[in-house]
Design a protein around this motif. Structure first.
Motif, PDB file in Angstrom:
ATOM      1  N   ASP A 161       0.803  -1.127  -0.044  1.00 49.83           N
ATOM      2  CA  ASP A 161      -0.219  -0.126  -0.499  1.00 49.83           C
ATOM      3  C   ASP A 161       1.081   1.326  -0.087  1.00 49.83           C
ATOM      4  OD1 ASP A 161      -2.500  -1.884   0.191  1.00 49.83           O
ATOM      5  OD2 ASP A 161      -2.213  -1.049   2.165  1.00 49.83           O
ATOM      6  N   LYS A 162       2.107   1.034  -0.051  1.00 44.74           N
ATOM      7  CA  LYS A 162       3.473   2.677  -0.530  1.00 44.74           C
ATOM      8  C   LYS A 162       3.284   2.674   1.160  1.00 44.74           C
ATOM      9  CE  LYS A 162       3.676   2.217  -5.352  1.00 44.74           C
ATOM     10  NZ  LYS A 162       2.669   1.185  -5.570  1.00 44.74           N
ATOM     11  N   LEU A 163       2.611   2.957   2.349  1.00 45.24           N
ATOM     12  CA  LEU A 163       2.911   3.220   3.612  1.00 45.24           C
ATOM     13  C   LEU A 163       4.401   3.761   4.198  1.00 45.24           C
ATOM     14  CD1 LEU A 163      -0.353   0.755   4.934  1.00 45.24           C
ATOM     15  CD2 LEU A 163       0.078   2.950   3.763  1.00 45.24           C
ATOM     16  N   ASP A 164       4.407   4.275   4.149  1.00 44.78           N
ATOM     17  CA  ASP A 164       5.731   5.302   5.566  1.00 44.78           C
ATOM     18  C   ASP A 164       5.826   3.977   6.891  1.00 44.78           C
ATOM     19  OD1 ASP A 164       6.581   7.732   3.627  1.00 44.78           O
ATOM     20  OD2 ASP A 164       4.666   7.504   3.764  1.00 44.78           O
ATOM     21  N   ALA A 165       4.584   3.783   7.350  1.00 50.53           N
ATOM     22  CA  ALA A 165       5.138   3.200   8.417  1.00 50.53           C
ATOM     23  C   ALA A 165       3.672   2.243   8.928  1.00 50.53           C
ATOM     24  CB  ALA A 165       5.459   3.815   9.238  1.00 50.53           C
ATOM     25  N   VAL A 166       3.910   1.150   9.577  1.00 47.41           N
ATOM     26  CA  VAL A 166       2.387   0.346  10.465  1.00 47.41           C
ATOM     27  C   VAL A 166       2.921   0.485  11.503  1.00 47.41           C
ATOM     28  CG1 VAL A 166       1.940  -0.765   8.107  1.00 47.41           C
ATOM     29  CG2 VAL A 166       3.328  -1.646   9.549  1.00 47.41           C
ATOM     30  N   ILE A 167       1.719   0.655  12.489  1.00 50.01           N
ATOM     31  CA  ILE A 167       2.218   0.817  13.703  1.00 50.01           C
ATOM     32  C   ILE A 167       1.130  -1.467  14.380  1.00 50.01           C
ATOM     33  CG2 ILE A 167       1.615   1.586  16.101  1.00 50.01           C
ATOM     34  CD1 ILE A 167       2.778   3.105  14.029  1.00 50.01           C
ATOM     35  N   LEU A 168       2.241  -1.991  14.956  1.00 49.58           N
ATOM     36  CA  LEU A 168       1.425  -3.477  15.560  1.00 49.58           C
ATOM     37  C   LEU A 168       2.162  -3.689  17.222  1.00 49.58           C
ATOM     38  CD1 LEU A 168       2.247  -5.269  12.567  1.00 49.58           C
ATOM     39  CD2 LEU A 168       0.470  -5.080  13.075  1.00 49.58           C
ATOM     40  N   ALA A 169       0.699  -4.316  17.456  1.00 54.65           N
ATOM     41  CA  ALA A 169       1.320  -4.443  18.762  1.00 54.65           C
ATOM     42  C   ALA A 169       2.408  -5.209  18.646  1.00 54.65           C
ATOM     43  CB  ALA A 169       0.291  -5.395  19.641  1.00 54.65           C
ATOM     44  N   ALA A 170       3.449  -4.558  19.663  1.00 57.08           N
ATOM     45  CA  ALA A 170       4.647  -5.237  20.348  1.00 57.08           C
ATOM     46  C   ALA A 170       4.986  -6.451  20.714  1.00 57.08           C
ATOM     47  CB  ALA A 170       5.920  -4.207  21.287  1.00 57.08           C
ATOM     48  N   ALA A 171       3.864  -6.835  21.085  1.00 57.62           N
ATOM     49  CA  ALA A 171       3.798  -8.540  21.763  1.00 57.62           C
ATOM     50  C   ALA A 171       3.505  -9.505  20.785  1.00 57.62           C
ATOM     51  CB  ALA A 171       2.522  -8.472  22.752  1.00 57.62           C
ATOM     52  N   GLY A 172       2.849  -9.382  19.782  1.00 60.76           N
ATOM     53  CA  GLY A 172       2.681 -10.540  18.464  1.00 60.76           C
ATOM     54  C   GLY A 172       4.188 -10.462  17.429  1.00 60.76           C
ATOM     55  N   LEU A 173       4.590  -8.829  17.646  1.00 60.32           N
ATOM     56  CA  LEU A 173       5.976  -8.960  16.877  1.00 60.32           C
ATOM     57  C   LEU A 173       6.877  -9.944  17.465  1.00 60.32           C
ATOM     58  CD1 LEU A 173       6.045  -5.393  15.821  1.00 60.32           C
ATOM     59  CD2 LEU A 173       5.542  -7.441  14.200  1.00 60.32           C
ATOM     60  N   LYS A 174       6.458 -10.327  19.265  1.00 55.09           N
ATOM     61  CA  LYS A 174       7.836 -10.233  19.105  1.00 55.09           C
ATOM     62  C   LYS A 174       7.489 -12.109  19.608  1.00 55.09           C
ATOM     63  CE  LYS A 174       9.626  -7.361  22.755  1.00 55.09           C
ATOM     64  NZ  LYS A 174      10.006  -6.125  24.217  1.00 55.09           N
ATOM     65  N   ARG A 175       6.224 -12.443  19.732  1.00 56.80           N
ATOM     66  CA  ARG A 175       5.570 -13.869  19.817  1.00 56.80           C
ATOM     67  C   ARG A 175       6.046 -14.953  18.227  1.00 56.80           C
ATOM     68  NH1 ARG A 175       0.435 -12.209  23.121  1.00 56.80           N
ATOM     69  NH2 ARG A 175       1.171 -12.551  25.042  1.00 56.80           N
ATOM     70  N   LEU A 176       5.792 -13.726  17.597  1.00 54.15           N
ATOM     71  CA  LEU A 176       5.920 -14.425  16.370  1.00 54.15           C
ATOM     72  C   LEU A 176       7.470 -14.067  15.100  1.00 54.15           C
ATOM     73  CD1 LEU A 176       2.820 -13.718  14.480  1.00 54.15           C
ATOM     74  CD2 LEU A 176       3.541 -15.525  15.871  1.00 54.15           C
ATOM     75  N   GLY A 177       8.386 -13.491  16.689  1.00 55.45           N
ATOM     76  CA  GLY A 177       9.830 -13.484  15.328  1.00 55.45           C
ATOM     77  C   GLY A 177      10.285 -11.928  15.015  1.00 55.45           C
ATOM     78  N   TYR A 178       9.648 -11.354  15.220  1.00 50.96           N
ATOM     79  CA  TYR A 178       9.547  -9.495  13.443  1.00 50.96           C
ATOM     80  C   TYR A 178       9.699  -9.088  14.455  1.00 50.96           C
ATOM     81  CZ  TYR A 178       6.320 -12.150  10.184  1.00 50.96           C
ATOM     82  OH  TYR A 178       5.572 -13.389   9.870  1.00 50.96           O
TER      83      TYR A 178
END
Length: 318
Positions: A161-178
């Motif tokens: 979508d040619k975005l400058d940034a996306v905001i996500l919950a840190a917890a999910g990113l950490k659990r999935l290794g991102y």
């Protein structure tokens, strides 16, 4: 005595399955020989991906079908992300455990650019009106783009979508290794988390003593007190995922500290407050802070959002 078999209801997203598998592994470690089965269930929130949650309306978009399976006896427990769990439950069901919280913060995924350094008019992808309102309050120049889908889908939208940034919950990113994709973790003073963000809830039939005794070890008292306070605030404000309401509780030495925030969708109107007190009064503290926020302007904000009056006079079911 623990049952020989136990069925866990879960959504089928990668994050939901990670969470359910973590619960499964902890049960198997504690009860060797127990056969634990994951039962994947598709919820309304999983089926409707082309409409913002605020427009879908209703509560329990990610749990209703799972609760129906529990009421039918098809599953024994359900594992939820706490931020998806409504504050009211079908008769006979309820949260029995809230697990120790992972990082509750929001995270910026960009091309290495921190939030403050994003260019004027930057396009930001988010799935939460809560984040949108808080970030627009600080940076009204930003263009917010509502994105839906699982963690992997939303990460891809940065490029698609040619975005400058996306905001996500840190917890999910950490659990999935991102975590390698994270440009910055936003301080909770800048972006107050969603109610319950980072914690897991385990729901069951409350009269099933065999199951409740089996899963009791998952409950983390400090997290439970903090999340129950946050949920009490949400309950008093009649909030759901379609409303910009945020709250974050922390516990230190038996003292609970709670911050709450209510805003208009564009962030132009907002009210924020804090409260502290003994952990044993967690729900009371959440309601008291909600009352103060409503008095200080949140009532008018929410009345406009809901197009109806906010009123509560019954006992809180958390």
């Amino acid at each position: 005595m623990a049952p020989k078999q136990l069925r866990i209801g879960t959504r089928a997203s990668q994050l939901a399955l990670w969470q359910a598998n973590w619960v499964k592994s902890e049960l198997e470690k504690r009860y060797p020989g127990m056969a634990v089965e994951l039962v994947k269930i598709k919820t309304m929130g999983d089926k409707i991906l082309d409409v913002p949650l605020a427009q879908v309306g209703g509560k329990g978009l990610f749990v209703k079908e799972i609760e129906e399976a529990m009421l039918r006896g098809d599953i024994d427990i359900a594992v939820h992300s706490m931020k998806d769990v409504p504050t009211e439950f079908p008769e006979g069901l309820g949260l029995y455990c809230i697990t120790e919280r992972e990082d509750p913060r929001d995270a910026v995924i960009s091309r290495g650019v921190k939030f403050a350094d994003l260019p004027k008019g930057a396009r930001i992808g988010t799935s939460a009106l809560r984040r949108q309102a808080q970030l627009l309050k600080v940076r009204p120049d930003l263009e917010m783009v509502i994105i839906r889908g699982n963690v992997e889908t939303r990460l891809r939208k940065l490029e698609e979508d040619k975005l400058d940034a996306v905001i996500l919950a840190a917890a999910g990113l950490k659990r999935l290794g991102y975590t390698d994709k994270v440009a910055e973790y936003l301080d909770t003073d800048l972006s107050i988390p969603a109610i319950g963000q980072g914690a897991l809830g385990i729901e069951c039939r409350l009269d099933d003593e065999e199951i409740t005794s089996t899963i009791a070890f998952f409950n983390h008292p400090d997290t439970s007190h903090a999340v129950r306070a946050e949920r009490a605030l949400l309950w008093r404000c009649e909030g759901g995922c379609q409303v910009p309401i945020a709250a974050h509780g922390t516990v230190n030495g038996g003292e609970l500290f709670l911050t709450g925030f209510v805003a208009s969708v564009d962030g132009k109107q907002s009210v924020r407050g804090t409260i502290s007190g003994p952990v044993e009064q967690c729900e009371k503290l959440g309601i008291t802070l909600a009352e103060q926020l409503l008095k200080d302007g949140a009532h008018a904000i929410l009345a406009e959002v809901y197009q109806r009056e906010v009123s509560r006079d019954k006992e809180i079911p958390v």
